[in-house]
Design an enzyme around this catalytic site. Structure first.
Site, PDB file in Angstrom:
ATOM      1  N   LYS A 179       0.929  -1.046   0.211  1.00  0.00           N
ATOM      2  CA  LYS A 179      -0.003  -0.036  -0.195  1.00  0.00           C
ATOM      3  C   LYS A 179       0.930   1.279   0.054  1.00  0.00           C
ATOM      4  O   LYS A 179       0.524   2.124  -0.775  1.00  0.00           O
ATOM      5  CB  LYS A 179      -0.963  -0.084   1.214  1.00  0.00           C
ATOM      6  CG  LYS A 179      -1.931   1.196   1.213  1.00  0.00           C
ATOM      7  CD  LYS A 179      -2.930   1.028   2.236  1.00  0.00           C
ATOM      8  CE  LYS A 179      -3.979   2.117   2.398  1.00  0.00           C
ATOM      9  NZ  LYS A 179      -5.096   1.817   3.281  1.00  0.00           N
ATOM     10  N   GLU A 185       9.557  -5.989   4.496  1.00  0.00           N
ATOM     11  CA  GLU A 185       9.526  -7.367   3.924  1.00  0.00           C
ATOM     12  C   GLU A 185       9.342  -7.405   2.548  1.00  0.00           C
ATOM     13  O   GLU A 185      10.060  -8.351   1.694  1.00  0.00           O
ATOM     14  CB  GLU A 185       8.330  -8.133   4.646  1.00  0.00           C
ATOM     15  CG  GLU A 185       8.567  -8.232   6.112  1.00  0.00           C
ATOM     16  CD  GLU A 185       7.624  -7.338   6.868  1.00  0.00           C
ATOM     17  OE1 GLU A 185       6.967  -7.544   8.025  1.00  0.00           O
ATOM     18  OE2 GLU A 185       7.507  -6.059   6.226  1.00  0.00           O
ATOM     19  N   GLY A 238      -5.618  -2.824   3.661  1.00  0.00           N
ATOM     20  CA  GLY A 238      -5.140  -3.795   3.076  1.00  0.00           C
ATOM     21  C   GLY A 238      -5.741  -5.341   3.135  1.00  0.00           C
ATOM     22  O   GLY A 238      -5.968  -5.993   2.137  1.00  0.00           O
ATOM     23  N   ARG A 239      -6.537  -5.413   4.253  1.00  0.00           N
ATOM     24  CA  ARG A 239      -7.373  -6.706   4.453  1.00  0.00           C
ATOM     25  C   ARG A 239      -8.705  -6.472   3.868  1.00  0.00           C
ATOM     26  O   ARG A 239      -9.463  -7.537   3.682  1.00  0.00           O
ATOM     27  CB  ARG A 239      -7.389  -6.888   5.904  1.00  0.00           C
ATOM     28  CG  ARG A 239      -8.200  -5.850   6.930  1.00  0.00           C
ATOM     29  CD  ARG A 239      -7.870  -6.051   8.075  1.00  0.00           C
ATOM     30  NE  ARG A 239      -8.461  -4.927   9.103  1.00  0.00           N
ATOM     31  CZ  ARG A 239      -7.732  -3.755   9.401  1.00  0.00           C
ATOM     32  NH1 ARG A 239      -6.701  -3.766   8.642  1.00  0.00           N
ATOM     33  NH2 ARG A 239      -8.313  -2.869   9.996  1.00  0.00           N
ATOM     34  N   GLU A 324      -7.089  -8.383  13.053  1.00  0.00           N
ATOM     35  CA  GLU A 324      -6.595  -7.087  12.885  1.00  0.00           C
ATOM     36  C   GLU A 324      -7.752  -5.941  12.860  1.00  0.00           C
ATOM     37  O   GLU A 324      -7.156  -4.954  13.399  1.00  0.00           O
ATOM     38  CB  GLU A 324      -5.796  -7.221  11.389  1.00  0.00           C
ATOM     39  CG  GLU A 324      -4.969  -6.025  11.188  1.00  0.00           C
ATOM     40  CD  GLU A 324      -4.060  -5.921  10.200  1.00  0.00           C
ATOM     41  OE1 GLU A 324      -2.946  -6.711  10.158  1.00  0.00           O
ATOM     42  OE2 GLU A 324      -4.276  -5.503   9.060  1.00  0.00           O
ATOM     43  N   HIS A 355      -8.642 -35.274  12.821  1.00  0.00           N
ATOM     44  CA  HIS A 355      -7.798 -36.309  13.322  1.00  0.00           C
ATOM     45  C   HIS A 355      -6.654 -35.430  14.062  1.00  0.00           C
ATOM     46  O   HIS A 355      -5.534 -35.955  14.254  1.00  0.00           O
ATOM     47  CB  HIS A 355      -7.118 -37.060  12.307  1.00  0.00           C
ATOM     48  CG  HIS A 355      -8.320 -37.900  11.446  1.00  0.00           C
ATOM     49  ND1 HIS A 355      -8.433 -39.164  12.123  1.00  0.00           N
ATOM     50  CD2 HIS A 355      -9.119 -37.712  10.531  1.00  0.00           C
ATOM     51  CE1 HIS A 355      -9.721 -39.633  11.273  1.00  0.00           C
ATOM     52  NE2 HIS A 355      -9.782 -38.863  10.440  1.00  0.00           N
ATOM     53  N   LYS A 466       6.658  -3.351  13.843  1.00  0.00           N
ATOM     54  CA  LYS A 466       7.343  -2.989  12.617  1.00  0.00           C
ATOM     55  C   LYS A 466       8.812  -1.824  12.873  1.00  0.00           C
ATOM     56  O   LYS A 466       9.928  -1.867  12.548  1.00  0.00           O
ATOM     57  CB  LYS A 466       6.536  -2.227  11.497  1.00  0.00           C
ATOM     58  CG  LYS A 466       5.687  -3.214  11.044  1.00  0.00           C
ATOM     59  CD  LYS A 466       4.697  -2.399  10.058  1.00  0.00           C
ATOM     60  CE  LYS A 466       3.817  -3.506   9.185  1.00  0.00           C
ATOM     61  NZ  LYS A 466       3.047  -2.551   8.047  1.00  0.00           N
TER      62      LYS A 466
END
Length: 503
Positions: A179, A185, A238-239, A324, A355, A466
């Site tokens: 963004k 990263e 972003g999400r 978030e 399982h 961050k």
């Protein structure tokens, strides 16, 4: 807006104490179902009787949940800490999507990439810049006829190394999504990917990059060709962004019609959420159920299990979307909250999860709500017995949670039951159905924020980590003794055997 008033919470708590066991309700024919946009929400096994639903409807009205969703749709300033709107709904509204989302440029760039002769693209992003695209590709991309797209989000170099291991750099392109175009990263992964291209004989690696960002100037300054920079609005978090150019991987892999159908399905769900009365409104009903379990009953988690491998990434996607957004400890006007907010979301894929974790769900000491997501029709051409067995297991788990086996003589075999679950069943997994499912998840999250009185559109808690990572990476003094000790251990390990002891 302050949190819920104590009198309302007390009334809801009183109703909770009077609820009969789930087995009794189901034996009496209790039914609670909602159908919308190709989705069937079976809520009967949540055990919310008519009196509870009525009380939750009144509570949602008093909290302005529907009005808050309408304000989001109208482009009002609903994010007070950042002073802006949240315009993700406009990205899929046919009246605004073309101008607001830059979809013409998105379609053109996707077509260029589809015709480029490239066989693979590596999509670089993190958080909402990666989870949404990865889910879209996993759910819908198998039958696509465009270049294969691999998503790399982790800054761990092993992730990028694995993604590139069997690829030809001369036939591979890059998509970089950030963004701000400053996410460390993603920038580091982009730099390393460009070096990989150069080492493989690509003369101008940046010419292979398509950037998706709300800061096109920074992308241009980094060397991305202007014609290959796709912008999305600053008012889209972003999400909530897969409806924008962030969804480029789906368009590249499957073509524009698939993406357009995704938007259409999401818009259809938006209309359902904005126009349907509470009792039949899937988002408001699910959001109030979330409030009921997390706040009224004090059950701190919600498990989501996708009974379709194509939706294996759905729990991870929902984790970011919900936690978030609503993982907050202050209200939208800055007051401390006076109780639990968002539940911790976790989950997995059926039948594998049966399982692994279902023993705890059936016989453990926790009785938190569970959600099953399944598709009525398969996406493969194998023996239909596979899908029949898959769905039989999905339905059986919900029934077992509700009914249990409390009468077993052997205590070790006794299963208490009375454990709530909901099932969301899709008739088929197509772009429009997936769009509806994800838009429902967004609306549910936003409505729940209104019930708690919190802001679902900021994420300041993410920023502190961050900042500290940047400082530690730059060699700044450690913020606490534990960090100092860990840094010392890392330095010793990096020095190699014998070096640390010699020092």
């Amino acid at each position: 807006m302050p949190g819920p008033d104590p009198a309302t919470l007390q009334r809801l708590a009183g109703l909770a104490a009077a609820q009969p066991p789930l087995a009794h309700r189901l034996a009496e024919g209790h039914a609670d179902r909602i159908a919308a946009c190709g989705l069937h929400a079976e809520l009967s096994r949540l055990g919310l009787g008519a009196e509870v639903v009525e009380a939750l409807a009144a509570f949602a009205a008093s909290r302005g949940a529907a009005a808050f969703l309408a304000a989001v749709a109208a482009g009002a300033q609903v994010n007070p800490s950042e002073g802006r709107a949240a315009t993700h709904m406009a990205l899929r509204d046919p009246a605004t999507r073309a101008t607001h989302g830059g979809h013409a440029a998105l379609a053109a760039e996707a077509e260029r990439l589809r015709a480029s002769g490239l066989t693979h693209l590596i999509h670089l992003g993190i958080g909402g810049s990666a989870l949404g695209p990865a889910l879209l590709l996993d759910a819908l991309g198998t039958g696509g006829d465009g270049p294969e797209v691999r998503v790399v989000s982790n800054v761990d170099g092993e992730a990028l190394a694995r993604a590139t291991r069997d690829l030809d750099p001369r036939r591979t392109g890059l998509i970089s999504v950030s963004k701000t175009f400053t996410t460390r990263e993603t920038r580091l992964n982009l730099e390393s990917a460009c070096r990989w291209l150069a080492a493989g004989g690509v003369a101008d690696p940046m010419a292979r990059v398509t950037a998706v960002t709300a800061s096109p100037g920074r992308a241009a300054a980094a060397g991305v060709p202007a014609a290959q920079i796709l912008a999305f609005p600053e008012t889209v978090g972003g999400r909530y962004s897969l409806w924008s150019a962030v969804g480029l991987p789906l368009v590249v892999r499957c073509g524009w019609p698939a993406f357009e159908a995704l938007l259409d399905g999401a818009h259809a769900m938006d209309r359902h959420v904005l126009e349907t009365p509470f009792e039949e409104n899937a988002a408001l009903r699910l959001a109030t159920a979330d409030f009921w379990f997390a706040r009224v009953l004090g059950r701190p988690t919600r498990a989501v299990f996708a009974y379709d491998v194509r939706l294996a990434l759905l729990p991870a996607y929902l984790q970011q979307l919900e936690m978030e957004s609503n993982g907050k400890s202050v209200t939208a006007d800055g007051r401390p909250v006076d109780g639990p907010t968002a539940p911790i979301l976790w989950g997995g894929t059926g039948t594998d999860a049966q399982h692994a974790v279902f023993q705890l769900l059936h016989q453990g000491t926790h009785a938190d709500p569970v959600e099953f997501v399944a598709v009525a029709t398969p996406g493969h051409g194998l023996d239909p017995a596979h899908h029949a067995e898959l769905l039989a297991n999905c339905l059986a788990q919900g029934a077992a949670l509700a009914l249990g086996r409390p009468e077993a003589a052997d205590p070790a075999r006794r299963i208490p039951g009375n454990r709530p679950s909901a099932t969301i069943l899709m008739d088929r997994l197509t772009p429009d159905r997936l769009g509806a499912l994800l838009a429902l998840a967004e609306a549910r999250t936003v409505a729940l924020a209104a019930l708690f009185g919190i802001n679902p559109f900021d994420q300041w808690g993410v920023e502190l980590g961050k900042e500290l990572a940047q400082a530690i990476g730059a060699g700044a003094g450690p913020p606490d003794p534990a960090t100092a000790a860990l840094r010392a251990f890392i330095a010793e390990a990096a020095a190699g055997p014998g070096q640390a002891s010699a020092a």
